[in-house]
Design an enzyme around this catalytic site. Sequence first.
Site, PDB file in Angstrom:
ATOM      1  N   SER A 220       0.838  -1.200   0.000  1.00  0.00           N
ATOM      2  CA  SER A 220       0.000   0.000   0.000  1.00  0.00           C
ATOM      3  C   SER A 220       0.870   1.246   0.000  1.00  0.00           C
ATOM      4  CB  SER A 220      -0.901   0.027   1.236  1.00  0.00           C
ATOM      5  OG  SER A 220      -1.810  -1.046   1.222  1.00  0.00           O
ATOM      6  N   GLY A 222      -0.712   4.479   0.020  1.00  0.00           N
ATOM      7  CA  GLY A 222      -1.591   5.598   0.314  1.00  0.00           C
ATOM      8  C   GLY A 222      -2.179   6.195  -0.954  1.00  0.00           C
ATOM      9  N   GLU A 224      -0.772   7.194  -3.472  1.00  0.00           N
ATOM     10  CA  GLU A 224      -0.055   6.784  -4.682  1.00  0.00           C
ATOM     11  C   GLU A 224      -0.474   5.394  -5.166  1.00  0.00           C
ATOM     12  OE1 GLU A 224       1.789   8.573  -6.566  1.00  0.00           O
ATOM     13  OE2 GLU A 224       1.748  10.325  -5.256  1.00  0.00           O
ATOM     14  N   GLY A 225      -1.475   4.787  -4.546  1.00  0.00           N
ATOM     15  CA  GLY A 225      -1.982   3.514  -5.034  1.00  0.00           C
ATOM     16  C   GLY A 225      -1.322   2.313  -4.394  1.00  0.00           C
ATOM     17  N   GLY A 256      -6.690  -0.401   3.312  1.00  0.00           N
ATOM     18  CA  GLY A 256      -5.832  -1.564   3.093  1.00  0.00           C
ATOM     19  C   GLY A 256      -6.568  -2.874   3.305  1.00  0.00           C
ATOM     20  N   ASP A 257      -7.512  -2.890   4.252  1.00  0.00           N
ATOM     21  CA  ASP A 257      -8.309  -4.095   4.497  1.00  0.00           C
ATOM     22  C   ASP A 257      -9.183  -4.431   3.290  1.00  0.00           C
ATOM     23  OD1 ASP A 257      -7.225  -3.983   7.061  1.00  0.00           O
ATOM     24  OD2 ASP A 257      -8.912  -2.809   7.815  1.00  0.00           O
TER      25      ASP A 257
END
Length: 324
Positions: A220, A222, A224-225, A256-257
């Site tokens: 991950s 953030g 930025e994909g 992220g989950d």
Amino acid sequence: MIVTVTPNPALDLTWHVASLTVGGTHRADAGQARAGGKGLNVARVAHAEGAHVIALTTAGGATGEEFAAELASSGVPHVLVPVAAATRRSIALVDEALGDTTIVNERGIAPTTAEWQALRDAVADALGDADDPARVLVISGSLPPGLPDDALPALIRLGRDAGVAVIADTSGPALLAAADAGASVLKPNEHELRDATGLDDPIEGARELIRRGASLVLLSLGAEGMLVVSGTASGGVSVLHARLDAALAGNPTGAGDAGVAACAALMDAGVDDPEQILRRATAWSAAAVLMPLAGEIHPSWPDLEAALILTAGPAPASDPKETR
């Protein structure tokens, strides 16, 4: 079927404030309480998107009673292992002016040896159900303090012994332990990867996890994909980066989950292609940012997936926030 394990669950409490000022006094509408923890967020998203899921976790004390009642109302199939200690709380303060979220997580209390064994037995039972066979085991979130060093590897071994893909989303030394135990997929963010490996280059950090035994790393980044890094037959790694052309404003808690849920749902359906996993994980993560609570994704995710920009090789550095 997807089996999710949340070793250190929390009662998630979320408040939205107009603007968060350090040291100030704030007024907010009534907060929202939800049974949370990374594995439960994964289960909620996968279940809502049509995957067959069973969520395994613990609950105890007065907060555990509220936790259990909310989870029962959610409709997500689950098994709760009773513990003596009160379920911890996680507090999210959403600054609506900035679109930022400040999170305070209680650490949790170690289960007894018997309680931890009961959770492991519940995992083994779910994985061994011949009438409802599992294809994916997801182990997500922090571990309660005081567990033995082999706690996470032992759960991963249960999945490997059952012949299922194992996805682990954790941090710190546990991330390295999960790689050493042969988890199929690891999903750190860039900050967690750097802390665990000591390597500033995210590609080298992911390469280290693969060298240790992981098959694929979802990283991950953030706003930025995401990156996906996978091993190649020649012993190298393949790297793909997916991102949107503009960052989305919202609540990143649980993004992220949602990416883990996408990976699990595809692997449960027999899809293990890194590019397909990256596309779906990035889209579901982005769609989670558009929702007020963790464990949900916006129905526009197919449009977000179609709008993704994919490139080969490393992505720009970022400093993503850890959701839990």
